[in-house]
Design an enzyme around this catalytic site. Structure first.
Site, PDB file in Angstrom:
ATOM      1  N   SER A  82       0.836  -1.202   0.000  1.00  0.00           N
ATOM      2  CA  SER A  82       0.000   0.000   0.000  1.00  0.00           C
ATOM      3  C   SER A  82       0.871   1.252   0.000  1.00  0.00           C
ATOM      4  CB  SER A  82      -1.016   0.034   1.136  1.00  0.00           C
ATOM      5  OG  SER A  82      -1.959   1.060   0.881  1.00  0.00           O
ATOM      6  N   HIS A  87       3.732  14.140   5.720  1.00  0.00           N
ATOM      7  CA  HIS A  87       3.446  15.508   5.294  1.00  0.00           C
ATOM      8  C   HIS A  87       3.928  16.432   6.411  1.00  0.00           C
ATOM      9  CE1 HIS A  87       1.013  13.784   2.122  1.00  0.00           C
ATOM     10  NE2 HIS A  87       0.397  13.058   3.044  1.00  0.00           N
ATOM     11  N   CYS A 102      -1.477  -3.997   3.358  1.00  0.00           N
ATOM     12  CA  CYS A 102      -2.356  -5.144   3.146  1.00  0.00           C
ATOM     13  C   CYS A 102      -1.497  -6.395   3.260  1.00  0.00           C
ATOM     14  CB  CYS A 102      -2.980  -5.094   1.759  1.00  0.00           C
ATOM     15  SG  CYS A 102      -4.031  -3.667   1.504  1.00  0.00           S
TER      16      CYS A 102
END
Length: 134
Positions: A82, A87, A102
């Site tokens: 994934s 940020h 996953c």
């Protein structure tokens, strides 16, 4: 143009009981603003975090925002399982971290903990969510 790659992991993210999804995310405060502006450092940080968590790196992209000496950075690592994303808002000594995987073989909490240790925040949050279909 993106090319589709075959996964080296059979039935990635799908276990005997269905889809296995694990999501670890949170926020950090009180991080050195120079670290939060250093796009190369952050890029290498997510690459190493993927390795620590037994994820298979596909690509990493880095964007700088806001300009000036306090502009933020976003780093997104695409992994076969994934993603890992950071940020930053250096002017506020603040960042968000998101690790989603996953499959049963990877350990997103290890990636998250590694990132926390390297950023050395004064305080942080950590939320773990089971996003499996079970």
């Amino acid at each position: 143009m993106l090319q589709q790659q075959e996964s080296p992991i059979p039935r990635l993210g799908v276990g005997e009981e269905g889809v296995v999804g694990r999501h670890v995310f949170g926020e950090v405060w009180g991080v050195n603003d120079k670290l939060l502006q250093d796009d190369e450092y952050l890029k290498n940080l997510v690459i190493k975090a993927a390795e620590v968590a037994n994820m298979h790196l596909v690509d990493v992209k880095v964007w700088r925002f806001g300009g000036g000496d306090k502009g933020g950075v976003s780093v997104i690592a695409l992994v076969l399982e994934s993603h890992i994303a950071i940020h930053t808002w250096p002017a506020y000594n603040y960042a968000t971290i998101d690790v989603y995987t996953c499959g049963e073989h990877s350990r997103p909490w290890d990636a998250y903990d590694y990132i926390i240790k390297q950023l050395n925040p004064k305080t942080f949050t950590k939320t773990i969510v089971d996003r499996s279909s079970k």
